[in-house]
Enzyme design. Structure first.
Site, mmCIF file in Angstrom:
data_model
loop_
_atom_site.group_PDB
_atom_site.id
_atom_site.type_symbol
_atom_site.label_atom_id
_atom_site.label_comp_id
_atom_site.label_asym_id
_atom_site.label_seq_id
_atom_site.Cartn_x
_atom_site.Cartn_y
_atom_site.Cartn_z
ATOM 1 N N GLU A 1 44.891 45.661 40.933
ATOM 2 C CA GLU A 1 44.420 46.977 41.404
ATOM 3 C C GLU A 1 43.808 46.873 42.803
ATOM 4 O OE1 GLU A 1 42.175 47.692 37.722
ATOM 5 O OE2 GLU A 1 43.333 49.543 37.544
ATOM 6 N N ALA B 1 38.830 41.825 36.703
ATOM 7 C CA ALA B 1 37.382 42.027 36.623
ATOM 8 C C ALA B 1 36.821 40.972 35.680
ATOM 9 C CB ALA B 1 37.092 43.426 36.093
ATOM 10 N N GLY C 1 42.317 43.926 37.376
ATOM 11 C CA GLY C 1 41.613 44.472 38.540
ATOM 12 C C GLY C 1 42.018 43.781 39.836
ATOM 13 N N GLU D 1 45.426 44.458 31.306
ATOM 14 C CA GLU D 1 44.270 44.969 30.543
ATOM 15 C C GLU D 1 44.582 45.198 29.070
ATOM 16 O OE1 GLU D 1 45.293 46.034 33.488
ATOM 17 O OE2 GLU D 1 43.582 46.302 34.820
#
Ligand code: COA
Length: 259
Positions: free
Chosen positions: A113, A66, A110, A133
């Site tokens: 993910e 992200a 992300g 993260e």
């Protein structure tokens, strides 16, 4: 479909969704996530699209996570509202047609993910994967705490999540995080070959098969087996079942009607 941060192309009946911020290693901004959600919604109802592939633009990254810049100053309420609106990961998870991740480089946070929400993961030999993260003082918020252990087991999931270390494509294949590793130059050809093969099957049986298998990650065994049986009973009602069986007995290729 015209977007600012993604590209949507078609190769026969396979849609290719490319996250397109190569200068930022395709880090996912809120706008990019919203655009992918919108594109998936349209592709899911487009009868000419039978499968989708998600990848990153450029030669370096699938998705490096992200957009970290957007984390600065984000409040809990803002984060909660984003979840209430539904996330990109939910949208990929709910996509009814088969979706493949074509992992062409960095696949971090992300990005991993996103890849894990897809049905099949094909990685370039150059891919680098990580649940990173923890390195910026947060934990995964796009599903990794649940999807990663289901793919690679608790120990590997905890190792990746708690160390934040990056692994190469071959290690990812070894632990089951990706399904196939191919030379970088062959990545697109091989991914499209698999996607086209999937797209050549009857659409109804494909949807039901995807639902049945994905239920394995959600349901206890007994419920999962009953669910499979109900979908198997349902597929008996399709014209494609009659056609597939007849074509086999008549020693010819089936013609699917998708009903
Ligand atoms: N969010 C926002 N920007 C990102 C980003 C992210 N997740 N990942 C990379 N970028 C940006 C960099 O800030 C840089 O921008 P700039 O040129 O304006 O400075 C650009 O993308 C290129 O990245 P850079 O770090 O210079 O490339 P590199 O080859 O030296 O390193 C990585 C590549 C992937 C190792 C490094 O970018 C990285 O660690 N990124 C963060 C990965 C991560 O932890 N993601 C999960 C976050 S929850």
């Amino acid at each position: 479909m015209k977007y600012d941060t993604i590209l949507v192309d078609r190769e026969a009946s396979v849609a290719l969704v490319t996250l397109n911020r190569p200068d930022k290693l395709n880090a996912m901004s809120m706008m990019m996530k919203a655009e992918v959600v919108d594109a998936l919604r349209k592709l899911d109802t487009d009868p000419d699209v039978r499968a989708a592939v998600v990848t990153g633009a450029g030669d370096k990254a699938f998705v490096a996570g992200a957009d970290i810049e957007e984390f600065a100053g984000r409040t809990p309420l803002e984060q909660w509202r984003m979840y209430e609106r539904g996330t990109l990961y939910d949208a990929v998870d709910r996509f009814e047609k088969p979706v493949l991740a074509m992992i062409n480089g960095f696949c971090l946070g992300g990005g991993l993910e996103l890849a894990m929400a897809c049905d099949v993961r094909i990685a370039s030999e150059r891919a680098v994967l990580g649940q990173t993260e923890i390195n910026i003082g947060i934990l995964p918020g796009g599903g990794a705490s649940q999807r990663l252990p289901r793919l690679v087991g608790l120990g590997n999931a905890l190792k990746l999540t708690l160390t934040g270390d990056r692994i190469d494509a071959h290690e990812a294949l070894r632990i089951g995080l990706v399904d196939e590793v191919v030379p970088h130059a062959k990545l697109r050809e091989r991914t499209m070959e698999i996607a086209s093969r999937i797209a050549s099957k009857g659409a109804v049986a494909t949807r039901l098969a995807k639902r049945a298998v994905r239920a394995a990650a959600r349901l206890p065994l007994d419920q999962g087996l009953r669910y499979e049986q109900s979908l198997f009973a349902l597929v008996m009602a399709t014209e494609d079942k009659e056609e597939g069986v007849r074509a086999f007995l008549e020693k010819r290729a089936p013609t699917w009607r998708d009903r």
